[in-house]
Write a protein that holds these residues in place. Structure first.
Motif, PDB file in Angstrom:
ATOM      1  N   CYS A  24      14.395  -3.068  -4.829  1.00 36.75           N
ATOM      2  CA  CYS A  24      13.673  -2.818  -3.579  1.00 36.75           C
ATOM      3  C   CYS A  24      14.631  -2.512  -2.427  1.00 36.75           C
ATOM      4  O   CYS A  24      14.278  -1.761  -1.507  1.00 36.75           O
ATOM      5  CB  CYS A  24      12.747  -3.973  -3.236  1.00 36.75           C
ATOM      6  N   MET A  65      10.793  -6.694   3.487  1.00 34.00           N
ATOM      7  CA  MET A  65      12.113  -6.442   2.885  1.00 34.00           C
ATOM      8  C   MET A  65      13.218  -7.059   3.732  1.00 34.00           C
ATOM      9  O   MET A  65      14.181  -7.635   3.198  1.00 34.00           O
ATOM     10  CB  MET A  65      12.335  -4.930   2.752  1.00 34.00           C
ATOM     11  N   MET A  73       8.044  -7.670  -3.660  1.00 34.11           N
ATOM     12  CA  MET A  73       8.856  -8.472  -2.738  1.00 34.11           C
ATOM     13  C   MET A  73       8.284  -9.876  -2.561  1.00 34.11           C
ATOM     14  O   MET A  73       9.024 -10.842  -2.386  1.00 34.11           O
ATOM     15  CB  MET A  73       8.980  -7.741  -1.401  1.00 34.11           C
TER      16      MET A  73
END
Length: 738
Positions: A372, A406, A339
């Motif tokens: 993700c 995230m 990420m």
């Protein structure tokens, strides 16, 4: 006979840089950097980068042992008629004015063959970095090995190493070997060629600056900028992980050595994690380093090269490697670092407006993003499947840090979609935002009211768990990402984080015994976002001030991490020697001082629209700084002044590019066009006062500095207590090292 100890740091030379003008004001270009500073002023005295990169001579003789005559001759650079003579067993240690590499470790001895009178250099096959200290040693007898590395150091070196360990520092030894039992060497001059930050022939030509009433903060800002400079290298001279490199290049380097000649990327300049270790592109480090580079030197080509090295090794399922080559060939992966790569894309585009590059990588980016995004399950939390992060334990299951990052990635992906105007991606935005809403609800399961902080994971490291942990990284990220929407909750988290500080900094409770400048850089952001600018600046003074002046530190670059009791050992490694003394992930203040304390933030690429929300804080009487993009210069000057009749006034002057517009936030919001503006707040009868927008030059001749202002005293805190039992259980090897 004399020797030139030639220490190669880094090389980058492909790009030619020039100056772009915006309506008469200085600016920068992506592939072009100015050869003179954009913000000249007395603050340039704090720049650590050398004025002349080659040669750099030592500043003084630190120590001598054995048979040696005229040691000071090596400091008389202009007198070539005088020389220093070393006999068998003779040793001289030289000190340079700044750290010129960044790793303090046993790397002994490096063979330097003396071929005759004249200049003798380390061979070009070696890419070595000097330390703040450089030791030249003449062995009493010739060694019986191949002349490169030996586990047994000559006896003459042992007491010197012990001496430096006692003072919290170590040095590099250069062994000069000959075949004769009795020998002596005359050295006329010793110097190094520093090629760090070769993207610009003038390493002091900064595109940003910071200056304030705090000498410590000024030093911290420039130490961060310098750290980011010397962690930029030629991609052909990367990776200190020789054993890892061997999987790909079959090198025959002796165990424990490093050549740093592995190609880690395509191009001529690349930003890496550390100047001497690991010399690789780690996206976690880039989360802090990229904004810092953007506001100090604008070497964004090096950033682009690093991102390319990650995307070119993207795995088939869309995931990105834990780091660039030599990783990425055997499935190395980290959820959080994956990420961080996506965050790096956003930051690169934000500061450069390089939309052609973004379009070329957009499909790969979306594939990585969806990979993700799919790991956010019905709990509203991110489910971590890789234990790898920044070496901290506990990265598993439904994790706070990963969930927070995230959430931020979703927000930034929506912004990138808007920037590109991609209709396919725009159609996905409602789905993405729905998942984000689920995450805002889901994170509540991790909140622990008694501590005022969030737990690390659902389960044993969560609230009431057998190993309950309130992580510094995760709680900081919960604020940075915007996942915590309540102002009251943000304030509580900020206060709770501050309450845990120790004498030498903020503890990373998720990693016992560790003070982490990486996690603490995110904490700086968290305090600022919570409106607690006082805490952000206080932590810089407490922790980064110690990183400059504490025993064993370099006074010029920023270390990877250290122990809670202030010792230079980073508890991720069994040996303090492995600690990196120039690590990009430790440079948070360089970014935060400009974007949060002075409050200069870009809303859209290159600052076509911007937001300026300054916070002078109780720690500063004055502060000023700025940075440039291709649009022009952004600058803020904050001062606490006194009228000649005794009244107190706070003044904020700002200047932004004419082709821009933005919002100034000082309790009240003003939407203004680019240009120069002045805002003031008069403090009367101990009242807080109200900010007003006034004419340029308003009552300037009536104001003087408030000489009655006194900087507050720092709070006394106890040092941390080391848990010696658990520390060896958390040591890591040299494989996956970040």
């Amino acid at each position: 006979m004399f020797s030139n100890i030639y220490e190669k740091l880094f090389l980058n030379a492909q790009y030619v840089f020039y100056l772009v003008l915006d309506g008469g004001r200085n600016a920068v270009s992506l592939n072009s950097l100015p050869t003179k500073t954009l913000f000249p002023g007395p603050w340039e005295e704090n720049i650590k980068a050398p004025l002349v990169k080659s040669p750099i001579y030592p500043l003084k003789v630190w120590n001598t042992e054995g048979e040696i005559s005229k040691p000071e001759a090596l400091l008389d650079w202009g007198d070539k008629a005088s020389s220093t003579r070393l006999g068998s067993g003779g040793l001289i240690s030289l000190e340079f004015s700044e750290n010129i590499a960044g790793r303090q470790e046993r790397d002994l001895p490096l063979y330097l063959g003396i071929n005759g009178t004249g200049t003798n250099c380390v061979g070009p096959e070696f890419v070595r970095g000097a330390f703040k200290y450089l030791t030249v040693y003449i062995p009493e007898t010739d060694s019986d090995h191949d002349g490169f590395w030996s586990d047994e150091k000559p006896t003459g070196q042992v007491p010197l190493v012990d001496h430096f360990q006692e003072h919290g520092s170590k040095q590099k030894h250069m062994g000069l070997h000959r075949e004769h039992e009795t020998l002596s060497v005359s050295i006329a001059s010793v110097w190094v060629n520093c090629t760090a930050f070769p993207s610009n022939p003038n390493p002091r030509a900064y595109t940003g600056y910071f200056d304030s009433s705090s000498t410590v903060l000024n030093r911290i800002w420039y130490a961060g900028a310098y750290t980011l400079q010397i962690t930029t290298i030629d991609p052909r001279e990367g990776s200190a992980l020789i054993d890892y490199n061997r999987r790909l290049d079959n090198n025959e380097s002796p165990p424990g050595s490093w050549y740093s000649n592995f190609t880690i990327a395509n191009g001529s300049a690349v930003t890496t994690d550390g100047a001497k270790r690991d010399r690789m592109a780690y996206p976690g480090d880039m989360a802090i380093a990229v904004p810092g580079i953007a506001v100090s030197t604008f070497d964004m080509v090096a950033v682009r090269t690093a991102l390319d090295s990650l995307f070119i090794r993207q795995y088939e399922d869309g995931s990105l490697p834990y780091a660039g080559p030599p990783m990425g060939y055997t499935g190395e992966f980290s959820d959080t670092y994956h990420m961080h790569s996506l965050l790096g894309v956003y930051n690169y585009v934000l500061y450069t407006d390089d939309l052609p590059w973004l379009r070329d990588h957009w499909r790969a980016y979306l594939k990585a993003f969806e990979f993700c995004l799919a790991k956010v399950d019905l709990t509203g939390l991110y489910h971590v499947t890789s234990r790898h992060d920044w070496l901290r334990p506990g990265m598993t299951g439904h994790n706070l840090e990963a969930t927070s990052i995230m959430y931020y990635v979703i927000d930034l992906t929506v912004r990138l979609t808007d920037i590109l105007g991609d209709p396919y991606a725009k159609a996905q935005v409602p789905r993405w935002e729905s998942i984000a809403a689920r995450m805002r609800r889901g994170v509540e399961i991790l909140y622990c009211p008694e501590s005022g902080l969030y737990g690390d994971n659902v389960g044993r490291r969560g609230c009431g768990g057998s190993e309950e942990c309130h992580p510094q990284d995760g709680n900081s990220w919960a604020l940075v990402s915007g996942l915590v929407t309540s102002p009251e909750r943000r304030t509580k988290v900020s206060q709770s984080l501050r309450s845990r500080w120790l004498k030498f900094g903020a503890p990373a409770t998720e990693f016992p015994n560790v003070i982490s400048p990486f996690a603490s850089s995110f904490e700086l952001l968290a305090h600022s976002i919570a409106g607690n600018h006082d805490a952000a600046v206080e932590l810089m003074k407490l922790m980064w001030g110690y990183m400059l002046d504490g025993p064993g530190f370099t006074n010029s670059t920023l270390v990877e991490g250290y122990r809670v009791d202030g010792d230079i050992q980073y508890p991720a490694y069994w040996s303090s020697a492995r600690n990196s003394h120039a690590h990009g992930w430790s440079t948070g203040p360089t970014m935060v001082l400009l974007t949060k304390i002075l409050g200069i933030e870009l809303v859209t690429p290159i600052g076509k629209t911007w937001r300026i929300e300054p916070g002078l804080t109780k720690w500063l009487r004055r502060a000023r700084g700025g940075y440039a993009t291709v649009l022009g210069k952004f600058e803020v000057v904050m001062r606490r002044m006194r009228f000649q009749d005794g009244g107190i006034v706070e003044v904020v002057d700002l200047e932004t590019p004419r082709r821009s517009e933005g919002t100034v936030v000082l309790g009240i919001e003003w939407n203004v066009k680019g240009g120069k503006h002045r805002f003031i707040k008069e403090l009367k009868d101990d009242s807080e006062g109200t900010w007003e927008k006034v004419a340029l030059g308003w009552r300037e001749e009536e104001m003087v500095e408030d000489e009655n202002w006194v900087e507050p005293e720092m709070e006394e805190r106890e040092p941390g207590v080391v848990d010696w039992e658990i520390m060896p259980k958390l040591f890591v090897g040299v494989g996956l090292v970040e």
